[in-house]
Structures are given as structure tokens and as C-alpha cells.
Design a protein around this motif. Structure first.
Motif, PDB file in Angstrom:
ATOM      1  N   VAL A   9      -2.106   6.547  -3.901  1.00  0.00           N
ATOM      2  CA  VAL A   9      -1.119   5.628  -4.481  1.00  0.00           C
ATOM      3  C   VAL A   9      -1.249   5.591  -6.003  1.00  0.00           C
ATOM      4  CG1 VAL A   9      -0.322   3.234  -4.531  1.00  0.00           C
ATOM      5  CG2 VAL A   9      -1.077   4.231  -2.379  1.00  0.00           C
ATOM      6  N   GLU A  10      -2.477   5.625  -6.504  1.00  0.00           N
ATOM      7  CA  GLU A  10      -2.710   5.555  -7.961  1.00  0.00           C
ATOM      8  C   GLU A  10      -2.035   6.725  -8.681  1.00  0.00           C
ATOM      9  OE1 GLU A  10      -5.358   5.270  -5.689  1.00  0.00           O
ATOM     10  OE2 GLU A  10      -5.212   3.069  -5.826  1.00  0.00           O
ATOM     11  N   GLU A  11      -2.144   7.918  -8.105  1.00  0.00           N
ATOM     12  CA  GLU A  11      -1.508   9.101  -8.690  1.00  0.00           C
ATOM     13  C   GLU A  11       0.013   8.949  -8.677  1.00  0.00           C
ATOM     14  OE1 GLU A  11      -1.295  13.955  -8.048  1.00  0.00           O
ATOM     15  OE2 GLU A  11      -2.550  12.751  -6.714  1.00  0.00           O
ATOM     16  N   PHE A  12       0.548   8.399  -7.601  1.00  0.00           N
ATOM     17  CA  PHE A  12       1.989   8.154  -7.470  1.00  0.00           C
ATOM     18  C   PHE A  12       2.474   7.182  -8.551  1.00  0.00           C
ATOM     19  CE2 PHE A  12       5.439   5.534  -5.650  1.00  0.00           C
ATOM     20  CZ  PHE A  12       6.376   6.511  -5.384  1.00  0.00           C
ATOM     21  N   VAL A  13       1.777   6.064  -8.700  1.00  0.00           N
ATOM     22  CA  VAL A  13       2.168   5.029  -9.678  1.00  0.00           C
ATOM     23  C   VAL A  13       2.076   5.577 -11.100  1.00  0.00           C
ATOM     24  CG1 VAL A  13       1.548   2.770 -10.636  1.00  0.00           C
ATOM     25  CG2 VAL A  13       1.573   3.110  -8.151  1.00  0.00           C
ATOM     26  N   PHE A  93       5.122   1.329  -3.070  1.00  0.00           N
ATOM     27  CA  PHE A  93       6.346   0.947  -3.794  1.00  0.00           C
ATOM     28  C   PHE A  93       6.374  -0.510  -4.257  1.00  0.00           C
ATOM     29  CE2 PHE A  93       7.267   4.024  -0.379  1.00  0.00           C
ATOM     30  CZ  PHE A  93       7.505   5.135  -1.173  1.00  0.00           C
ATOM     31  N   SER A  94       5.242  -1.186  -4.277  1.00  0.00           N
ATOM     32  CA  SER A  94       5.250  -2.615  -4.620  1.00  0.00           C
ATOM     33  C   SER A  94       5.609  -2.871  -6.082  1.00  0.00           C
ATOM     34  CB  SER A  94       3.899  -3.252  -4.304  1.00  0.00           C
ATOM     35  OG  SER A  94       2.877  -2.575  -4.996  1.00  0.00           O
ATOM     36  N   ASN A  95       5.594  -1.833  -6.939  1.00  0.00           N
ATOM     37  CA  ASN A  95       5.938  -1.996  -8.363  1.00  0.00           C
ATOM     38  C   ASN A  95       7.324  -1.449  -8.697  1.00  0.00           C
ATOM     39  OD1 ASN A  95       3.336  -2.977  -8.714  1.00  0.00           O
ATOM     40  ND2 ASN A  95       2.528  -0.957  -9.228  1.00  0.00           N
ATOM     41  N   PHE A  96       8.090  -1.030  -7.681  1.00  0.00           N
ATOM     42  CA  PHE A  96       9.338  -0.315  -7.955  1.00  0.00           C
ATOM     43  C   PHE A  96      10.539  -0.911  -7.224  1.00  0.00           C
ATOM     44  CE2 PHE A  96       5.930   2.868  -8.239  1.00  0.00           C
ATOM     45  CZ  PHE A  96       6.131   3.333  -9.529  1.00  0.00           C
ATOM     46  N   LYS A  97      11.691  -0.750  -7.886  1.00  0.00           N
ATOM     47  CA  LYS A  97      12.977  -0.995  -7.229  1.00  0.00           C
ATOM     48  C   LYS A  97      13.355   0.335  -6.580  1.00  0.00           C
ATOM     49  CE  LYS A  97      17.803  -2.068  -8.326  1.00  0.00           C
ATOM     50  NZ  LYS A  97      18.751  -2.327  -9.412  1.00  0.00           N
ATOM     51  N   VAL A  98      13.614   0.326  -5.264  1.00  0.00           N
ATOM     52  CA  VAL A  98      13.853   1.570  -4.539  1.00  0.00           C
ATOM     53  C   VAL A  98      15.204   1.508  -3.832  1.00  0.00           C
ATOM     54  CG1 VAL A  98      12.898   3.198  -2.869  1.00  0.00           C
ATOM     55  CG2 VAL A  98      11.348   1.731  -4.150  1.00  0.00           C
ATOM     56  N   TYR A 111       7.005  -0.669   4.763  1.00  0.00           N
ATOM     57  CA  TYR A 111       6.536  -0.616   3.377  1.00  0.00           C
ATOM     58  C   TYR A 111       6.876  -1.913   2.642  1.00  0.00           C
ATOM     59  CZ  TYR A 111       6.418   4.413   4.362  1.00  0.00           C
ATOM     60  OH  TYR A 111       6.181   5.639   4.919  1.00  0.00           O
ATOM     61  N   ASN A 112       6.127  -2.181   1.573  1.00  0.00           N
ATOM     62  CA  ASN A 112       6.417  -3.317   0.678  1.00  0.00           C
ATOM     63  C   ASN A 112       7.108  -2.787  -0.569  1.00  0.00           C
ATOM     64  OD1 ASN A 112       5.096  -5.199   2.345  1.00  0.00           O
ATOM     65  ND2 ASN A 112       3.121  -4.601   1.484  1.00  0.00           N
ATOM     66  N   PHE A 113       8.143  -3.504  -1.019  1.00  0.00           N
ATOM     67  CA  PHE A 113       8.899  -3.099  -2.193  1.00  0.00           C
ATOM     68  C   PHE A 113       9.013  -4.266  -3.164  1.00  0.00           C
ATOM     69  CE2 PHE A 113      10.495  -0.678   1.418  1.00  0.00           C
ATOM     70  CZ  PHE A 113      10.435   0.615   0.949  1.00  0.00           C
ATOM     71  N   LYS A 114       9.085  -3.925  -4.459  1.00  0.00           N
ATOM     72  CA  LYS A 114       9.403  -4.951  -5.453  1.00  0.00           C
ATOM     73  C   LYS A 114      10.845  -5.395  -5.209  1.00  0.00           C
ATOM     74  CE  LYS A 114       9.736  -5.560 -10.452  1.00  0.00           C
ATOM     75  NZ  LYS A 114       9.635  -4.835 -11.739  1.00  0.00           N
ATOM     76  N   GLU A 115      11.719  -4.401  -5.022  1.00  0.00           N
ATOM     77  CA  GLU A 115      13.123  -4.664  -4.666  1.00  0.00           C
ATOM     78  C   GLU A 115      13.630  -3.480  -3.846  1.00  0.00           C
ATOM     79  OE1 GLU A 115      17.446  -5.538  -6.767  1.00  0.00           O
ATOM     80  OE2 GLU A 115      15.660  -5.423  -8.024  1.00  0.00           O
ATOM     81  N   LEU A 116      14.281  -3.773  -2.753  1.00  0.00           N
ATOM     82  CA  LEU A 116      14.806  -2.738  -1.869  1.00  0.00           C
ATOM     83  C   LEU A 116      16.322  -2.854  -1.809  1.00  0.00           C
ATOM     84  CD1 LEU A 116      14.472  -0.538   0.366  1.00  0.00           C
ATOM     85  CD2 LEU A 116      14.289  -2.415   1.991  1.00  0.00           C
ATOM     86  N   ILE A 117      17.000  -1.732  -2.020  1.00  0.00           N
ATOM     87  CA  ILE A 117      18.460  -1.703  -1.913  1.00  0.00           C
ATOM     88  C   ILE A 117      18.825  -0.652  -0.870  1.00  0.00           C
ATOM     89  CG2 ILE A 117      20.619  -1.239  -3.109  1.00  0.00           C
ATOM     90  CD1 ILE A 117      19.302  -2.279  -5.652  1.00  0.00           C
ATOM     91  N   ILE A 118      19.464  -1.124   0.201  1.00  0.00           N
ATOM     92  CA  ILE A 118      19.885  -0.243   1.298  1.00  0.00           C
ATOM     93  C   ILE A 118      21.181  -0.799   1.878  1.00  0.00           C
ATOM     94  CG2 ILE A 118      18.526  -1.441   3.074  1.00  0.00           C
ATOM     95  CD1 ILE A 118      17.867   1.401   4.194  1.00  0.00           C
ATOM     96  N   GLY A 119      22.034   0.076   2.350  1.00  0.00           N
ATOM     97  CA  GLY A 119      23.335  -0.345   2.872  1.00  0.00           C
ATOM     98  C   GLY A 119      23.260  -1.020   4.232  1.00  0.00           C
ATOM     99  N   GLU A 120      24.412  -1.440   4.719  1.00  0.00           N
ATOM    100  CA  GLU A 120      24.538  -2.082   6.038  1.00  0.00           C
ATOM    101  C   GLU A 120      25.020  -1.047   7.048  1.00  0.00           C
ATOM    102  OE1 GLU A 120      24.010  -5.302   6.881  1.00  0.00           O
ATOM    103  OE2 GLU A 120      23.454  -5.948   4.863  1.00  0.00           O
ATOM    104  N   LYS A 121      24.396  -1.041   8.220  1.00  0.00           N
ATOM    105  CA  LYS A 121      24.762  -0.095   9.272  1.00  0.00           C
ATOM    106  C   LYS A 121      25.650  -0.789  10.299  1.00  0.00           C
ATOM    107  CE  LYS A 121      22.559   3.733  11.584  1.00  0.00           C
ATOM    108  NZ  LYS A 121      21.312   4.403  11.864  1.00  0.00           N
ATOM    109  N   LYS A 122      26.583  -0.031  10.875  1.00  0.00           N
ATOM    110  CA  LYS A 122      27.429  -0.566  11.948  1.00  0.00           C
ATOM    111  C   LYS A 122      26.582  -0.906  13.161  1.00  0.00           C
ATOM    112  CE  LYS A 122      31.770   1.903  11.311  1.00  0.00           C
ATOM    113  NZ  LYS A 122      32.641   2.911  11.909  1.00  0.00           N
ATOM    114  N   ALA A 123      27.023  -1.906  13.913  1.00  0.00           N
ATOM    115  CA  ALA A 123      26.352  -2.234  15.181  1.00  0.00           C
ATOM    116  C   ALA A 123      26.608  -1.103  16.168  1.00  0.00           C
ATOM    117  CB  ALA A 123      26.895  -3.544  15.720  1.00  0.00           C
TER     118      ALA A 123
END
Length: 195
Positions: A9-13, A93-98, A111-123
């Protein structure tokens, strides 16, 4: 050169310290139909209805490519590749908006995110709901997410201007194919820096 793997994770950050937002997407490259029955099943992509190799790309809004995974067989989906590359249970991803597309639905449970943006799926289609549809708010949200995510699609498109990635690849050696994928991404990053 974009990174091909992260040991921890350290290398990733550290590698992504200059990025504000991370945008993930999968890309499929056509490959020749293998001779053996087992290899055919592994390479077949239900999404593209043909034989492919799949890779994960990480970009930002400047279309700079920070990371490209190794190729996987076409039977793997985006979420499966993502879990292989970034082991769940770690604090990637705790330090990133993804930003993700609908191929990553359920990622917030792993996973834990600082901010997560994902769309809505149909039922799912059922007896009670034979024609599932999104409501107006969900459609507006999906459009907004797509507007923010489009930059990773541009990055993949710029990487694929090299015809060896765009056309059906006849190479058999995965090592060479992986090297070509990394070099194509690096050439696009170099072009950005020249601008």
C-alpha cells in the motif's frame, strides 16, 4: 512508465501522491482464437462475444496513465481483475477519491475510500418487475458519473492508437504482449509531458 504492480500500500500511495482522483477501467484487446478447447473457454469474453485479453487501467482527469495491470484471460471481469491486483482488506484507497463504472458494483463492501463515485445499476428483471428502469434522479446521477469518468476512456483510446492494441493480436507470447501494453501506455504519458 506506468507501474505494472504494487508490492504494498505504501508504494501505491507514494506513486499516486500527485493524483487527486483515480479513475479505474478495464480494457479488452482482441486475440486470436486458441486451438485447444480449454484455452478457448478461458480466452472467450461473454461481453465482447469473442476471444480477448483483459487489463486494468488507472488514470486521472489529465488522462495520464499511472498503472496498467498484466493481461488476464478474457473470461475475467473487471471486478475480478481488480480484486486480484488490489487485495481486499488493505487500506489502498482511504486517501483518494475513486471513480468506477458499473462493472465494479459492490466495491464499497470490500474497500475503504475517501470518496467513492459509482453509478446506479438497474434492478434485476423479475415477475413483480418485468421491465426494470432507472428513475429520473438515477439517470441524472449516471450521466454525471459518466461525465467525470470519460477521461479514463480517453486515456485507453490514446493508448490504443497503436494498431497492435487495437487490432486482433496474433502474438502468442504473453510476456511480449504485456511489454507492448506497458510501452504503449508509457508513450502516451510521454506525449502528455511534451505538451
Amino acid at each position: 512508465m506506468p507501474k505494472r504492480e504494487f508490492k504494498n500500500v505504501e508504494e501505491f500511495v507514494e506513486h499516486l501522491s500527485i493524483a487527486d482522483e483515480l479513475i479505474f477501467d478495464g480494457t479488452e484487446n482482441l486475440t486470436e482464437r486458441p486451438q485447444s478447447n480449454e484455452r478457448q473457454r478461458n480466452k472467450f469474453s461473454g461481453k465482447k462475444k469473442t476471444h480477448t485479453d483483459v487489463a486494468m487501467v488507472l488514470s486521472d482527469k489529465a488522462t495520464r496513465i499511472y498503472y496498467v495491470s498484466e493481461y488476464y484471460d478474457g473470461k475475467h471481469n473487471d471486478m475480478g481483475v481488480f480484486k486480484n491486483e488490489f487485495a481486499p482488506g488493505k487500506d489502498w484507497f482511504s486517501n483518494f477519491k475513486v471513480l468506477f463504472d458499473l462493472g465494479f458494483v459492490g466495491v464499497e463492501k470490500l474497500y475503504n475510500f475517501k470518496e467513492l463515485i459509482i453509478g446506479e445499476k438497474k434492478a434485476k428483471k423479475s415477475k413483480n418487475n418485468p421491465k426494470p428502469e432507472l428513475n429520473q434522479e438515477q439517470k441524472i446521477k449516471n450521466k454525471a458519473v459518466s461525465r467525470e469518468r470519460i477521461f479514463v476512456e480517453h486515456a485507453i483510446g490514446k493508448m490504443k492508437k497503436y494498431r497492435i492494441l487495437k487490432n486482433r493480436c496474433r502474438l502468442k507470447c504473453m510476456k511480449i504482449k504485456n511489454r507492448i501494453l506497458g510501452i504503449a501506455a508509457a508513450l502516451w504519458n510521454y506525449q502528455i509531458e511534451l505538451k
